[in-house]
Each structure stands twice: as structure tokens, then as C-alpha cells.
Design an enzyme around this catalytic site. Structure first.
Site, PDB file in Angstrom:
ATOM      1  N   ASP A  69      28.082 -40.208  -0.114  1.00  0.00           N
ATOM      2  CA  ASP A  69      26.819 -39.324   0.077  1.00  0.00           C
ATOM      3  C   ASP A  69      25.685 -40.018   0.216  1.00  0.00           C
ATOM      4  O   ASP A  69      24.819 -39.792   0.945  1.00  0.00           O
ATOM      5  CB  ASP A  69      26.983 -38.093  -0.942  1.00  0.00           C
ATOM      6  CG  ASP A  69      27.941 -37.268  -0.821  1.00  0.00           C
ATOM      7  OD1 ASP A  69      28.531 -37.129   0.096  1.00  0.00           O
ATOM      8  OD2 ASP A  69      28.346 -36.522  -1.814  1.00  0.00           O
ATOM      9  N   GLY A  70      25.477 -41.239  -0.720  1.00  0.00           N
ATOM     10  CA  GLY A  70      24.068 -41.790  -0.497  1.00  0.00           C
ATOM     11  C   GLY A  70      24.086 -42.428   0.918  1.00  0.00           C
ATOM     12  O   GLY A  70      22.987 -42.556   1.620  1.00  0.00           O
ATOM     13  N   ASN A 143      17.982 -34.687   0.598  1.00  0.00           N
ATOM     14  CA  ASN A 143      18.526 -34.052  -0.633  1.00  0.00           C
ATOM     15  C   ASN A 143      17.351 -33.718  -1.553  1.00  0.00           C
ATOM     16  O   ASN A 143      17.212 -32.398  -2.037  1.00  0.00           O
ATOM     17  CB  ASN A 143      19.551 -35.185  -1.513  1.00  0.00           C
ATOM     18  CG  ASN A 143      20.752 -34.856  -1.495  1.00  0.00           C
ATOM     19  OD1 ASN A 143      21.322 -34.033  -0.880  1.00  0.00           O
ATOM     20  ND2 ASN A 143      21.614 -35.876  -1.944  1.00  0.00           N
ATOM     21  N   ARG A 154      10.123 -41.192 -22.222  1.00  0.00           N
ATOM     22  CA  ARG A 154       9.350 -40.486 -22.847  1.00  0.00           C
ATOM     23  C   ARG A 154       9.041 -39.357 -22.278  1.00  0.00           C
ATOM     24  O   ARG A 154       9.125 -39.300 -20.948  1.00  0.00           O
ATOM     25  CB  ARG A 154       7.948 -41.221 -23.417  1.00  0.00           C
ATOM     26  CG  ARG A 154       7.191 -41.773 -22.162  1.00  0.00           C
ATOM     27  CD  ARG A 154       5.783 -42.364 -23.074  1.00  0.00           C
ATOM     28  NE  ARG A 154       5.079 -41.440 -23.372  1.00  0.00           N
ATOM     29  CZ  ARG A 154       3.660 -41.883 -23.757  1.00  0.00           C
ATOM     30  NH1 ARG A 154       3.643 -43.088 -23.760  1.00  0.00           N
ATOM     31  NH2 ARG A 154       3.048 -40.881 -24.507  1.00  0.00           N
ATOM     32  N   TYR A 186      21.573 -34.456  -7.697  1.00  0.00           N
ATOM     33  CA  TYR A 186      20.907 -34.501  -9.049  1.00  0.00           C
ATOM     34  C   TYR A 186      20.648 -33.234  -9.728  1.00  0.00           C
ATOM     35  O   TYR A 186      20.793 -32.844 -11.171  1.00  0.00           O
ATOM     36  CB  TYR A 186      19.687 -35.311  -8.863  1.00  0.00           C
ATOM     37  CG  TYR A 186      19.194 -35.852 -10.317  1.00  0.00           C
ATOM     38  CD1 TYR A 186      19.784 -35.826 -11.175  1.00  0.00           C
ATOM     39  CD2 TYR A 186      17.688 -36.187 -10.034  1.00  0.00           C
ATOM     40  CE1 TYR A 186      18.942 -36.062 -12.654  1.00  0.00           C
ATOM     41  CE2 TYR A 186      17.180 -36.841 -11.158  1.00  0.00           C
ATOM     42  CZ  TYR A 186      17.730 -36.885 -12.388  1.00  0.00           C
ATOM     43  OH  TYR A 186      16.978 -37.229 -13.600  1.00  0.00           O
TER      44      TYR A 186
END
Length: 282
Positions: A69-70, A143, A154, A186
């Protein structure tokens, strides 16, 4: 028909799949173009036209990505700049966006005959604006665009506005703004919903929000989002998983629908739900 092939040679099976792909194209009487940097790898095929990528992309009919996919997303962004449709051949594992698996190359005869459709996929126009609204970075995403903290992990404070009005404040590790195509990437891993590719919308999903009430928000395709951070540490922006860029203090990340569309070639008759069940649910 002329095909420009972009193989991801870091994939274990990319070389063998590309070899089979080239042979299949030649058997169909098609022309094959590749970047000159690949001549050392595929130079045994004397009928391949090697040359400068920009020139060959301008004259080819279809861009073919060999990888996962990338690889496909990167190839599709290149193809979009030249208004070319893109076809993905899976040489990886999941490859949710793949049009064909490596054992389905015989179906390429349909492409050579023009027996395929192209699906328009919405893209995002992503910019970083300085304090005077000057553009200091821009990218088109297929995407997603991700704002997150750089370096030490953090929590960060993010403020998001939509069409000029305050929308939401996050205490989170970051935020993902995705297209429907990116909703299975993601954003899905971060708990976001899956959106059918034909539904033009913009999906906002927080990453590990420090709140039990923070959820994804699905916005209209014409929405314009602006994201700022609290400047307590370095924030970064990554578009489609590419190298991150630093968001300067006081800068704004502006995200809206791009004027460009990616064109994905579809050969098989399987539906979005079919692929979803096969690739993700299974």
C-alpha cells in the site's frame, strides 16, 4: 498500450513479481517503460524503454506500482501529477489497495483491452502557514496527514477549527486527518471508522486522546480544517507516511480537499465490502 512500472525493490518479492509482470505485458503486445535507474536490474529485457521518469510518465498510458500500500500511494501521487491512472500489483502482504495479486497477472489482458474502470479518489491539500499566512510547506495526500509530537513521547495540546469556527481541543499524542481512502490506514488503527471511498468527506481522529469523550469526527468534503499546537515542544507533520516536517512555533496546519483526484484502476468485480472482508475482517 504503454505502461510505466514503479517497483518497490525493497520488497522481498518485488523482483520476481516485476519480472512476471513485464513478461505478461510483452505477451500482450504492450510497451514497458521504466526509470533509467532500474536498467541495471531489468536490463536483460532489451525491449524495455529506460529513461527519465518525467518524460516517460508524460507519454505512458498507465502507471503500475509493484509493492504494498505504501508503494502504491507513492506511485499514485506521482501518477496524479501527470493525470495518469495507477494500477497496483501486490508484492507485499496485506496490500489493501492492490488491484491484482501476484498470481492474477493473466487478468492484465483486460487492461490491454480497455476492460477496466477508474475510481476517482479524493485527496487532501495540506499546507503549513506561517504567522503571515505564507505557505512554508505543501503536499497533496491520498491517505492522511498526521500532526504529532517529535522526539520525546509526551501528550500535546491541539486545537482544531473547521471553516473558521472552533471545533475541538485535544490533549493527545496527535491527530490524524484522513480521506475515505485513508480511513482503512492509520486512522483505523487509532480507532477511527471506515468510510466508503465514494463518500467525499474528511475524517478527524485523535491519537491516544487523554479523554473518554474524544471520538473521531466525520466532516463534509468541502470542510477546511486548521490545526495549531501549544508550542510546548516540537510538533511535526507527516503526509502519507512520508518524511516529517517541523511545524514552526505559531504556524498553522491547513487541510482541505485537493483540486486533484487520484485515479485507481479497478479490474475485478469485487466490491468495497468484499475487499474489506477479505483483507481486514479475515
Amino acid at each position: 498500450m504503454k505502461f510505466f512500472i514503479i517497483p518497490n525493490m525493497t520488497r522481498e518479492n518485488a523482483h520476481s513479481v516485476t519480472n512476471s509482470l513485464i513478461k505478461e505485458f510483452f505477451a500482450l503486445g504492450c510497451k514497458v517503460f521504466m526509470d533509467s535507474s532500474l536498467k541495471q536490474v531489468f536490463g536483460d529485457f532489451t525491449s524495455i524503454t529506460f529513461g527519465e521518469q518525467k518524460i516517460l510518465l508524460d507519454t505512458c498510458d498507465i502507471v503500475v506500482s509493484v509493492g504494498g500500500d505504501g508503494s502504491f500511494i507513492n506511485a499514485a501521487k506521482i501518477a496524479t501529477d501527470f493525470d495518469k491512472p495507477v494500477l497496483c500489483i501486490n508484492a507485499g502482504k496485506l496490500a489493501y489497495l492492490a488491484c491484482l495479486e501476484s498470481d492474477e497477472l493473466k487478468l492484465l489482458s483486460k487492461v490491454a483491452k480497455g476492460e477496466y474502470i477508474t475510481e476517482k479518489r479524493m485527496m487532501l491539500s495540506v499546507s503549513i502557514l506561517d504567522k503571515t499566512d505564507g505557505i512554508i510547506y505543501h503536499s497533496n495526500c491520498i491517505n492522511d496527514a498526521v500532526v504529532s509530537r517529535s522526539g520525546v513521547i509526551r501528550i500535546m495540546k491541539l486545537s482544531v477549527s473547521c471553516n473558521g469556527a472552533p471545533l475541538i481541543h485535544y490533549m493527545a499524542d496527535g491527530a490524524i486527518v484522513s480521506t475515505p481512502t485513508g480511513s482503512t490506514a492509520y486512522s483505523l488503527s487509532a480507532g477511527g471508522p471506515i468510510i466508503e471511498p465514494g463518500v467525499e468527506s474528511i475524517l478527524l481522529t485523535p491519537v491516544c486522546p487523554h479523554s473518554v469523550f474524544s471520538r473521531s469526527v466525520v466532516l463534509g468534503g468541502n470542510s477546511k480544517l486548521e490545526i495549531t499546537h501549544d508550542n510546548s515542544g516540537e510538533a511535526i507533520l507527516s503526509c502519507d507516511g512520508q518524511s516529517a516536517v517541523v511545524i514552526p512555533e505559531g504556524a498553522v496546519v491547513s487541510i482541505k480537499r485537493s483540486e486533484k483526484y487520484a485515479l485507481f484502476i479497478k479490474i475485478k468485480s469485487d466490491t468495497f465490502i468484499d475487499v474489506l472482508n477479505k483483507k481486514i475482517s479475515g
